[in-house]
Write an enzyme that holds these catalytic residues in place. Structure first.
Site, PDB file in Angstrom:
ATOM      1  N   ARG A 137    -122.175  55.778  47.013  1.00  0.00           N
ATOM      2  CA  ARG A 137    -123.177  54.740  47.248  1.00  0.00           C
ATOM      3  C   ARG A 137    -124.009  54.615  45.984  1.00  0.00           C
ATOM      4  O   ARG A 137    -124.298  55.628  45.321  1.00  0.00           O
ATOM      5  CB  ARG A 137    -124.103  55.113  48.429  1.00  0.00           C
ATOM      6  CG  ARG A 137    -123.480  54.996  49.811  1.00  0.00           C
ATOM      7  CD  ARG A 137    -123.239  53.545  50.236  1.00  0.00           C
ATOM      8  NE  ARG A 137    -122.655  53.442  51.559  1.00  0.00           N
ATOM      9  CZ  ARG A 137    -121.357  53.320  51.823  1.00  0.00           C
ATOM     10  NH1 ARG A 137    -120.475  53.268  50.831  1.00  0.00           N
ATOM     11  NH2 ARG A 137    -120.917  53.194  53.068  1.00  0.00           N
TER      12      ARG A 137
ATOM     13  N   GLU B 280    -126.465  45.800  46.165  1.00  0.00           N
ATOM     14  CA  GLU B 280    -125.156  45.157  46.255  1.00  0.00           C
ATOM     15  C   GLU B 280    -125.332  43.812  46.938  1.00  0.00           C
ATOM     16  O   GLU B 280    -125.965  43.776  48.005  1.00  0.00           O
ATOM     17  CB  GLU B 280    -124.185  46.033  47.049  1.00  0.00           C
ATOM     18  CG  GLU B 280    -123.834  47.287  46.291  1.00  0.00           C
ATOM     19  CD  GLU B 280    -122.711  48.102  46.924  1.00  0.00           C
ATOM     20  OE1 GLU B 280    -122.145  47.664  47.951  1.00  0.00           O
ATOM     21  OE2 GLU B 280    -122.414  49.169  46.400  1.00  0.00           O
TER      22      GLU B 280
ATOM     23  N   HIS C 127    -117.447  46.979  45.086  1.00  0.00           N
ATOM     24  CA  HIS C 127    -117.305  47.841  46.277  1.00  0.00           C
ATOM     25  C   HIS C 127    -115.955  47.607  46.973  1.00  0.00           C
ATOM     26  O   HIS C 127    -115.899  47.200  48.141  1.00  0.00           O
ATOM     27  CB  HIS C 127    -118.473  47.591  47.242  1.00  0.00           C
ATOM     28  CG  HIS C 127    -118.723  48.742  48.167  1.00  0.00           C
ATOM     29  ND1 HIS C 127    -119.977  49.093  48.627  1.00  0.00           N
ATOM     30  CD2 HIS C 127    -117.875  49.630  48.751  1.00  0.00           C
ATOM     31  CE1 HIS C 127    -119.895  50.129  49.437  1.00  0.00           C
ATOM     32  NE2 HIS C 127    -118.614  50.480  49.529  1.00  0.00           N
TER      33      HIS C 127
HETATM   34  P1  NAP Z   1    -116.978  63.342  53.878  1.00  0.00           P
HETATM   35  O1  NAP Z   1    -115.599  63.795  54.174  1.00  0.00           O
HETATM   36  O2  NAP Z   1    -118.028  63.548  54.894  1.00  0.00           O
HETATM   37  O3  NAP Z   1    -117.411  63.993  52.491  1.00  0.00           O
HETATM   38  C1  NAP Z   1    -118.707  64.042  52.032  1.00  0.00           C
HETATM   39  C2  NAP Z   1    -118.919  65.407  51.416  1.00  0.00           C
HETATM   40  O4  NAP Z   1    -120.206  65.427  50.818  1.00  0.00           O
HETATM   41  C3  NAP Z   1    -118.876  66.548  52.426  1.00  0.00           C
HETATM   42  O5  NAP Z   1    -117.839  67.393  52.085  1.00  0.00           O
HETATM   43  C4  NAP Z   1    -120.227  67.230  52.305  1.00  0.00           C
HETATM   44  O6  NAP Z   1    -120.162  68.641  52.117  1.00  0.00           O
HETATM   45  C5  NAP Z   1    -120.744  66.734  50.975  1.00  0.00           C
HETATM   46  N1  NAP Z   1    -122.207  66.679  50.990  1.00  0.00           N
HETATM   47  C6  NAP Z   1    -123.020  66.115  51.907  1.00  0.00           C
HETATM   48  N2  NAP Z   1    -124.292  66.267  51.542  1.00  0.00           N
HETATM   49  C7  NAP Z   1    -124.292  66.967  50.381  1.00  0.00           C
HETATM   50  C8  NAP Z   1    -125.298  67.446  49.527  1.00  0.00           C
HETATM   51  N3  NAP Z   1    -126.593  67.235  49.797  1.00  0.00           N
HETATM   52  N4  NAP Z   1    -124.905  68.114  48.410  1.00  0.00           N
HETATM   53  C9  NAP Z   1    -123.606  68.334  48.138  1.00  0.00           C
HETATM   54  N5  NAP Z   1    -122.594  67.901  48.925  1.00  0.00           N
HETATM   55  C10 NAP Z   1    -122.943  67.232  50.037  1.00  0.00           C
HETATM   56  O7  NAP Z   1    -116.976  61.779  53.566  1.00  0.00           O
HETATM   57  P2  NAP Z   1    -115.839  60.905  52.861  1.00  0.00           P
HETATM   58  O8  NAP Z   1    -114.959  60.290  53.872  1.00  0.00           O
HETATM   59  O9  NAP Z   1    -115.232  61.699  51.747  1.00  0.00           O
HETATM   60  O10 NAP Z   1    -116.754  59.730  52.246  1.00  0.00           O
HETATM   61  C11 NAP Z   1    -117.767  60.045  51.312  1.00  0.00           C
HETATM   62  C12 NAP Z   1    -118.632  58.841  51.026  1.00  0.00           C
HETATM   63  O11 NAP Z   1    -117.914  57.912  50.251  1.00  0.00           O
HETATM   64  C13 NAP Z   1    -119.077  58.045  52.261  1.00  0.00           C
HETATM   65  O12 NAP Z   1    -120.231  58.594  52.846  1.00  0.00           O
HETATM   66  C14 NAP Z   1    -119.335  56.672  51.695  1.00  0.00           C
HETATM   67  O13 NAP Z   1    -120.687  56.557  51.307  1.00  0.00           O
HETATM   68  C15 NAP Z   1    -118.446  56.624  50.466  1.00  0.00           C
HETATM   69  N6  NAP Z   1    -117.309  55.682  50.599  1.00  0.00           N
HETATM   70  C16 NAP Z   1    -117.226  54.636  49.740  1.00  0.00           C
HETATM   71  C17 NAP Z   1    -116.135  53.797  49.789  1.00  0.00           C
HETATM   72  C18 NAP Z   1    -116.010  52.655  48.838  1.00  0.00           C
HETATM   73  O14 NAP Z   1    -115.464  51.619  49.206  1.00  0.00           O
HETATM   74  N7  NAP Z   1    -116.454  52.805  47.598  1.00  0.00           N
HETATM   75  C19 NAP Z   1    -115.127  54.008  50.733  1.00  0.00           C
HETATM   76  C20 NAP Z   1    -115.255  55.066  51.589  1.00  0.00           C
HETATM   77  C21 NAP Z   1    -116.354  55.911  51.503  1.00  0.00           C
HETATM   78  P3  NAP Z   1    -119.737  69.742  53.179  1.00  0.00           P
HETATM   79  O15 NAP Z   1    -118.326  69.422  53.570  1.00  0.00           O
HETATM   80  O16 NAP Z   1    -119.836  70.968  52.370  1.00  0.00           O
HETATM   81  O17 NAP Z   1    -120.693  69.621  54.301  1.00  0.00           O
HETATM   82  C1  GLV Z   2    -117.244  52.099  52.344  1.00  0.00           C
HETATM   83  O1  GLV Z   2    -118.036  52.136  51.472  1.00  0.00           O
HETATM   84  C2  GLV Z   2    -117.243  52.993  53.454  1.00  0.00           C
HETATM   85  O2  GLV Z   2    -118.194  53.785  53.568  1.00  0.00           O
HETATM   86  O3  GLV Z   2    -116.303  52.923  54.253  1.00  0.00           O
END
Ligand code: NAP
Ligand code: GLV
Length: 306
Positions: A224, A253, A272
Protein backbone atom coordinates in the site's frame (compact mmCIF):
# COMPACT_ATOMS: atom_id res chain seq x y z
CA UNK A 1 -22.74 -10.90 -10.37
CA UNK A 2 -24.42 -14.05 -11.77
CA UNK A 3 -23.71 -15.98 -8.62
CA UNK A 4 -25.10 -13.21 -6.44
CA UNK A 5 -28.09 -12.45 -8.64
CA UNK A 6 -29.17 -16.10 -8.43
CA UNK A 7 -29.56 -15.78 -4.66
CA UNK A 8 -30.32 -12.17 -3.87
CA UNK A 9 -31.41 -8.82 -5.13
CA UNK A 10 -28.30 -6.97 -6.25
CA UNK A 11 -27.96 -3.21 -6.12
CA UNK A 12 -24.98 -2.24 -8.29
CA UNK A 13 -23.06 1.02 -8.33
CA UNK A 14 -22.65 1.62 -12.08
CA UNK A 15 -19.86 3.56 -13.76
CA UNK A 16 -16.07 3.47 -13.93
CA UNK A 17 -15.42 5.57 -10.80
CA UNK A 18 -16.08 4.72 -7.13
CA UNK A 19 -19.33 6.00 -5.64
CA UNK A 20 -19.16 9.38 -3.95
CA UNK A 21 -19.46 9.22 -0.17
CA UNK A 22 -23.09 10.37 -0.44
CA UNK A 23 -23.89 7.74 -3.08
CA UNK A 24 -22.23 5.04 -0.96
CA UNK A 25 -24.16 6.04 2.16
CA UNK A 26 -27.40 6.12 0.17
CA UNK A 27 -26.67 2.95 -1.80
CA UNK A 28 -26.09 0.64 1.19
CA UNK A 29 -29.37 1.47 2.98
CA UNK A 30 -31.22 -1.77 3.74
CA UNK A 31 -28.47 -4.09 2.40
CA UNK A 32 -27.67 -7.42 4.09
CA UNK A 33 -24.26 -7.61 2.45
CA UNK A 34 -21.79 -5.12 0.97
CA UNK A 35 -19.29 -6.16 -1.69
CA UNK A 36 -16.66 -3.44 -1.54
CA UNK A 37 -13.62 -2.49 -3.58
CA UNK A 38 -10.38 -1.34 -1.93
CA UNK A 39 -11.26 2.20 -3.02
CA UNK A 40 -14.42 2.21 -0.85
CA UNK A 41 -13.98 3.32 2.77
CA UNK A 42 -16.32 1.11 4.76
CA UNK A 43 -16.43 2.56 8.26
CA UNK A 44 -18.93 2.77 11.13
CA UNK A 45 -20.89 5.48 9.32
CA UNK A 46 -21.44 3.25 6.29
CA UNK A 47 -22.34 0.25 8.49
CA UNK A 48 -24.87 2.31 10.42
CA UNK A 49 -26.26 3.81 7.22
CA UNK A 50 -26.87 0.28 5.93
CA UNK A 51 -28.85 -0.64 9.03
CA UNK A 52 -28.97 -3.38 11.65
CA UNK A 53 -29.74 -6.12 9.06
CA UNK A 54 -26.19 -5.79 7.60
CA UNK A 55 -24.46 -9.16 8.12
CA UNK A 56 -21.41 -9.21 5.91
CA UNK A 57 -18.81 -7.01 4.20
CA UNK A 58 -16.88 -8.77 1.48
CA UNK A 59 -13.83 -6.95 0.12
CA UNK A 60 -12.84 -7.64 -3.50
CA UNK A 61 -9.16 -7.59 -2.44
CA UNK A 62 -6.87 -9.33 0.02
CA UNK A 63 -5.89 -6.06 1.74
CA UNK A 64 -8.68 -4.72 3.93
CA UNK A 65 -7.28 -1.49 5.38
CA UNK A 66 -10.28 0.29 3.79
CA UNK A 67 -12.61 -1.48 6.24
CA UNK A 68 -12.98 -0.66 9.93
CA UNK A 69 -12.86 -4.28 11.06
CA UNK A 70 -13.24 -3.36 14.74
CA UNK A 71 -16.45 -1.41 14.05
CA UNK A 72 -17.75 -4.41 12.08
CA UNK A 73 -16.89 -6.79 14.90
CA UNK A 74 -18.67 -4.55 17.43
CA UNK A 75 -21.81 -4.73 15.26
CA UNK A 76 -21.56 -8.50 14.67
CA UNK A 77 -20.85 -8.00 10.96
CA UNK A 78 -18.57 -10.59 9.31
CA UNK A 79 -15.71 -9.32 7.11
CA UNK A 80 -14.13 -11.33 4.29
CA UNK A 81 -11.35 -10.89 1.73
CA UNK A 82 -9.84 -12.76 -1.23
CA UNK A 83 -6.47 -14.27 -0.20
CA UNK A 84 -4.20 -16.68 -2.12
CA UNK A 85 -5.71 -16.38 -5.61
CA UNK A 86 -3.83 -13.14 -6.37
CA UNK A 87 -0.56 -14.10 -4.68
CA UNK A 88 1.25 -15.24 -7.86
CA UNK A 89 0.01 -12.34 -9.98
CA UNK A 90 1.14 -9.78 -7.39
CA UNK A 91 4.51 -11.44 -6.76
CA UNK A 92 5.08 -11.38 -10.54
CA UNK A 93 4.52 -7.61 -10.56
CA UNK A 94 6.98 -7.17 -7.66
CA UNK A 95 9.65 -9.07 -9.60
CA UNK A 96 8.80 -7.26 -12.83
CA UNK A 97 9.23 -3.89 -11.09
CA UNK A 98 12.54 -4.96 -9.52
CA UNK A 99 13.89 -6.04 -12.92
CA UNK A 100 12.52 -3.04 -14.78
CA UNK A 101 14.14 -0.60 -12.36
CA UNK A 102 17.42 -2.55 -12.12
CA UNK A 103 17.75 -2.57 -15.91
CA UNK A 104 16.60 1.05 -16.33
CA UNK A 105 13.77 0.07 -18.65
CA UNK A 106 11.82 3.31 -18.25
CA UNK A 107 14.79 5.44 -19.37
CA UNK A 108 15.82 3.02 -22.11
CA UNK A 109 12.32 2.75 -23.61
CA UNK A 110 11.87 6.51 -23.39
CA UNK A 111 15.21 7.16 -25.08
CA UNK A 112 14.51 4.63 -27.84
CA UNK A 113 11.19 6.34 -28.58
CA UNK A 114 12.69 9.83 -28.49
CA UNK A 115 15.58 9.52 -30.95
CA UNK A 116 18.33 9.06 -28.36
CA UNK A 117 19.14 5.53 -29.60
CA UNK A 118 22.03 6.45 -31.91
CA UNK A 119 23.94 3.16 -31.93
CA UNK A 120 24.69 0.11 -29.76
CA UNK A 121 26.54 1.70 -26.91
CA UNK A 122 29.03 -0.28 -24.80
CA UNK A 123 28.32 2.08 -21.91
CA UNK A 124 24.70 2.90 -22.66
CA UNK A 125 21.85 2.30 -20.18
CA UNK A 126 23.99 0.25 -17.79
CA UNK A 127 21.98 -1.13 -14.89
CA UNK A 128 22.35 -3.77 -12.18
CA UNK A 129 22.21 -7.57 -12.25
CA UNK A 130 19.90 -9.26 -9.79
CA UNK A 131 21.71 -12.58 -10.00
CA UNK A 132 23.37 -13.55 -6.72
CA UNK A 133 22.34 -10.34 -4.92
CA UNK A 134 20.24 -10.00 -1.76
CA UNK A 135 16.52 -9.39 -1.52
CA UNK A 136 14.96 -8.00 1.67
CA UNK A 137 11.30 -8.96 2.09
CA UNK A 138 9.40 -6.71 4.49
CA UNK A 139 6.45 -8.89 5.56
CA UNK A 140 7.01 -12.58 4.83
CA UNK A 141 3.37 -13.51 4.22
CA UNK A 142 1.81 -15.05 1.13
CA UNK A 143 3.00 -12.49 -1.45
CA UNK A 144 6.32 -11.84 0.30
CA UNK A 145 7.08 -15.57 0.27
CA UNK A 146 6.04 -15.95 -3.38
CA UNK A 147 8.29 -13.01 -4.32
CA UNK A 148 11.21 -14.44 -2.34
CA UNK A 149 10.74 -17.86 -4.01
CA UNK A 150 10.89 -16.32 -7.46
CA UNK A 151 14.02 -14.27 -6.72
CA UNK A 152 15.79 -17.07 -4.83
CA UNK A 153 14.91 -19.80 -7.35
CA UNK A 154 15.28 -17.74 -10.51
CA UNK A 155 18.11 -15.38 -9.67
CA UNK A 156 19.79 -17.23 -6.78
CA UNK A 157 19.29 -14.23 -4.54
CA UNK A 158 19.93 -14.47 -0.79
CA UNK A 159 16.81 -13.74 1.23
CA UNK A 160 16.55 -11.53 4.34
CA UNK A 161 13.17 -10.71 5.85
CA UNK A 162 11.26 -9.01 8.63
CA UNK A 163 7.93 -10.28 9.90
CA UNK A 164 6.10 -10.42 13.21
CA UNK A 165 6.95 -14.12 13.55
CA UNK A 166 9.81 -16.28 12.25
CA UNK A 167 8.98 -18.56 9.31
CA UNK A 168 10.96 -21.78 9.85
CA UNK A 169 9.59 -23.38 6.66
CA UNK A 170 10.69 -20.40 4.55
CA UNK A 171 14.07 -20.31 6.35
CA UNK A 172 14.58 -23.94 5.39
CA UNK A 173 13.30 -23.75 1.82
CA UNK A 174 14.99 -20.49 0.82
CA UNK A 175 17.85 -20.39 3.29
CA UNK A 176 16.18 -17.17 4.45
CA UNK A 177 17.09 -15.16 7.53
CA UNK A 178 14.82 -13.16 9.84
CA UNK A 179 16.60 -9.85 10.64
CA UNK A 180 15.79 -6.41 12.00
CA UNK A 181 14.42 -3.84 9.57
CA UNK A 182 17.61 -1.78 9.92
CA UNK A 183 19.84 -4.71 9.00
CA UNK A 184 17.59 -5.59 6.07
CA UNK A 185 17.74 -2.03 4.74
CA UNK A 186 21.52 -1.87 5.12
CA UNK A 187 22.19 -5.16 3.35
CA UNK A 188 19.49 -5.72 0.72
CA UNK A 189 19.93 -4.86 -2.96
CA UNK A 190 16.18 -5.12 -3.52
CA UNK A 191 13.83 -4.12 -0.69
CA UNK A 192 10.31 -5.39 -1.42
CA UNK A 193 7.36 -4.32 0.75
CA UNK A 194 4.57 -6.82 1.51
CA UNK A 195 3.12 -5.79 4.89
CA UNK A 196 -0.55 -4.84 5.23
CA UNK A 197 -1.31 -1.19 5.97
CA UNK A 198 -1.89 -0.84 9.73
CA UNK A 199 -1.10 1.73 12.39
CA UNK A 200 2.24 -0.09 12.89
CA UNK A 201 3.23 -0.08 9.21
CA UNK A 202 2.12 3.40 8.10
CA UNK A 203 5.28 5.28 6.96
CA UNK A 204 7.43 2.28 7.94
CA UNK A 205 9.84 3.52 5.27
CA UNK A 206 10.72 7.18 5.80
CA UNK A 207 13.78 9.40 5.43
CA UNK A 208 15.77 7.56 8.16
CA UNK A 209 15.08 4.16 6.61
CA UNK A 210 15.91 5.34 3.09
CA UNK A 211 19.19 6.67 4.42
CA UNK A 212 20.12 3.18 5.60
CA UNK A 213 19.72 1.71 2.10
CA UNK A 214 22.66 1.24 -0.26
CA UNK A 215 23.04 3.82 -3.06
CA UNK A 216 22.66 0.90 -5.49
CA UNK A 217 19.51 -0.46 -3.83
CA UNK A 218 16.00 -0.57 -5.29
CA UNK A 219 12.74 -0.16 -3.36
CA UNK A 220 9.69 -2.05 -4.62
CA UNK A 221 6.21 -1.47 -3.21
CA UNK A 222 3.23 -3.66 -4.12
CA UNK A 223 1.56 -3.42 -0.70
CA UNK A 224 0.00 0.00 0.00
CA UNK A 225 1.28 3.48 -0.81
CA UNK A 226 1.06 4.71 2.78
CA UNK A 227 3.75 2.24 3.92
CA UNK A 228 6.23 4.73 2.41
CA UNK A 229 6.66 8.39 3.28
CA UNK A 230 6.34 9.40 -0.35
CA UNK A 231 7.85 12.86 0.07
CA UNK A 232 10.97 11.34 1.60
CA UNK A 233 11.13 8.81 -1.24
CA UNK A 234 10.79 11.54 -3.88
CA UNK A 235 13.71 13.38 -2.32
CA UNK A 236 15.84 10.23 -2.01
CA UNK A 237 15.24 9.37 -5.69
CA UNK A 238 15.90 12.93 -6.83
CA UNK A 239 19.18 12.99 -4.90
CA UNK A 240 20.05 9.46 -6.15
CA UNK A 241 20.38 8.38 -2.54
CA UNK A 242 19.04 5.01 -3.74
CA UNK A 243 19.18 3.63 -7.31
CA UNK A 244 15.46 3.54 -7.97
CA UNK A 245 11.96 2.57 -7.01
CA UNK A 246 9.16 0.52 -8.53
CA UNK A 247 5.71 1.37 -7.19
CA UNK A 248 2.46 -0.43 -7.92
CA UNK A 249 0.79 1.56 -5.15
CA UNK A 250 0.99 5.24 -4.21
CA UNK A 251 -0.51 7.93 -2.00
CA UNK A 252 -3.06 8.95 -3.08
CA UNK A 253 -4.48 6.64 -5.71
CA UNK A 254 -4.64 7.59 -8.46
CA UNK A 255 -1.42 9.60 -8.16
CA UNK A 256 -2.12 13.00 -9.82
CA UNK A 257 -0.63 13.20 -13.31
CA UNK A 258 1.54 16.19 -12.33
CA UNK A 259 3.21 14.42 -9.40
CA UNK A 260 7.02 14.82 -9.51
CA UNK A 261 7.60 11.07 -9.10
CA UNK A 262 6.39 10.51 -12.68
CA UNK A 263 9.22 12.65 -14.05
CA UNK A 264 12.03 10.83 -12.29
CA UNK A 265 13.80 8.42 -14.66
CA UNK A 266 14.61 6.08 -11.76
CA UNK A 267 11.00 5.62 -10.66
CA UNK A 268 8.46 3.35 -12.34
CA UNK A 269 4.83 3.77 -11.34
CA UNK A 270 2.04 1.34 -12.17
CA UNK A 271 -1.68 1.98 -11.54
CA UNK A 272 -2.16 -0.69 -8.82
CA UNK A 273 -2.22 -3.70 -11.20
CA UNK A 274 -0.77 -6.37 -8.88
CA UNK A 275 -3.74 -8.71 -9.22
CA UNK A 276 -4.74 -7.62 -12.73
CA UNK A 277 -4.70 -10.96 -14.56
CA UNK A 278 -7.79 -12.74 -15.86
CA UNK A 279 -7.20 -15.73 -13.62
CA UNK A 280 -6.64 -13.73 -10.44
CA UNK A 281 -9.52 -11.31 -10.94
CA UNK A 282 -11.99 -14.10 -11.82
CA UNK A 283 -10.96 -16.07 -8.74
CA UNK A 284 -11.20 -12.93 -6.57
CA UNK A 285 -14.74 -12.37 -7.87
CA UNK A 286 -15.69 -15.96 -7.01
CA UNK A 287 -14.32 -15.63 -3.50
CA UNK A 288 -15.92 -12.24 -2.90
CA UNK A 289 -19.31 -13.63 -3.99
CA UNK A 290 -18.95 -16.79 -1.89
CA UNK A 291 -18.13 -14.70 1.18
CA UNK A 292 -21.26 -12.58 0.63
CA UNK A 293 -23.53 -15.60 0.16
CA UNK A 294 -22.20 -17.36 3.26
CA UNK A 295 -22.53 -14.19 5.33
CA UNK A 296 -26.09 -13.52 4.20
CA UNK A 297 -27.05 -17.06 5.22
CA UNK A 298 -25.40 -16.51 8.60
CA UNK A 299 -22.74 -19.17 7.90
CA UNK A 300 -19.00 -18.74 8.64
CA UNK A 301 -17.26 -17.00 5.76
CA UNK A 302 -14.96 -19.23 3.68
CA UNK A 303 -12.36 -16.42 3.67
CA UNK A 304 -12.74 -14.31 6.82
CA UNK A 305 -10.16 -11.64 7.68
CA UNK A 306 -7.99 -12.27 10.73
P1 NAP B 1 -0.29 -11.73 4.32
O1 NAP B 1 -0.13 -13.13 3.87
O2 NAP B 1 -1.15 -11.45 5.48
O3 NAP B 1 1.17 -11.14 4.56
C1 NAP B 1 1.43 -9.98 5.26
C2 NAP B 1 2.65 -10.24 6.12
O4 NAP B 1 3.01 -9.01 6.74
C3 NAP B 1 2.41 -11.25 7.24
O5 NAP B 1 3.27 -12.32 7.04
C4 NAP B 1 2.72 -10.50 8.52
O6 NAP B 1 3.63 -11.17 9.39
C5 NAP B 1 3.51 -9.31 8.04
N1 NAP B 1 3.30 -8.17 8.94
C6 NAP B 1 2.14 -7.65 9.38
N2 NAP B 1 2.37 -6.60 10.16
C7 NAP B 1 3.72 -6.46 10.24
C8 NAP B 1 4.58 -5.57 10.91
N3 NAP B 1 4.09 -4.59 11.68
N4 NAP B 1 5.91 -5.74 10.74
C9 NAP B 1 6.41 -6.73 9.97
N5 NAP B 1 5.64 -7.61 9.31
C10 NAP B 1 4.31 -7.48 9.45
O7 NAP B 1 -0.85 -10.83 3.13
P2 NAP B 1 -0.59 -10.98 1.56
O8 NAP B 1 -1.66 -11.77 0.93
O9 NAP B 1 0.83 -11.37 1.34
O10 NAP B 1 -0.80 -9.45 1.12
C11 NAP B 1 0.03 -8.44 1.65
C12 NAP B 1 -0.47 -7.06 1.27
O11 NAP B 1 -0.23 -6.83 -0.10
C13 NAP B 1 -1.98 -6.85 1.43
O12 NAP B 1 -2.32 -6.48 2.74
C14 NAP B 1 -2.26 -5.74 0.45
O13 NAP B 1 -2.16 -4.49 1.09
C15 NAP B 1 -1.15 -5.88 -0.58
N6 NAP B 1 -1.63 -6.35 -1.90
C16 NAP B 1 -1.46 -5.54 -2.98
C17 NAP B 1 -1.81 -5.98 -4.23
C18 NAP B 1 -1.61 -5.12 -5.43
O14 NAP B 1 -2.40 -5.18 -6.36
N7 NAP B 1 -0.54 -4.34 -5.48
C19 NAP B 1 -2.38 -7.25 -4.39
C20 NAP B 1 -2.55 -8.03 -3.28
C21 NAP B 1 -2.16 -7.57 -2.03
P3 NAP B 1 3.37 -12.48 10.25
O15 NAP B 1 3.04 -13.56 9.27
O16 NAP B 1 4.69 -12.67 10.88
O17 NAP B 1 2.25 -12.15 11.16
C1 GLV C 1 -4.99 -5.36 -3.81
O1 GLV C 1 -4.33 -4.41 -3.59
C2 GLV C 1 -5.45 -6.26 -2.81
O2 GLV C 1 -5.23 -5.97 -1.62
O3 GLV C 1 -6.05 -7.28 -3.17
Amino acid sequence: MEKLAAHCEVRLHEGPLPPTREALLRGVVGCTGILSLLSDRIDAEVMDAAGPQLKVISNFAVGYNNIDVMAARQRGIAVGNTPDVLTDATADIAVALALAVARRMKEAAHDARNGKWMTWEPLGWIGHDLHGKTVGIVGMGRIGTATAKRLHGGWQMSVLYTSRRAKPEVDRQLDAQLVTLDKLLEQADIVSLHVPLTEQTRHLIGANELELMKPSAILVNTSRGEIIDQEALTEALREKQIFGAGLDVTTPEPLPADHPLYDLPNCIILPHIGSATQRARNAMAERAAENILAGIEGKPLPWPVD
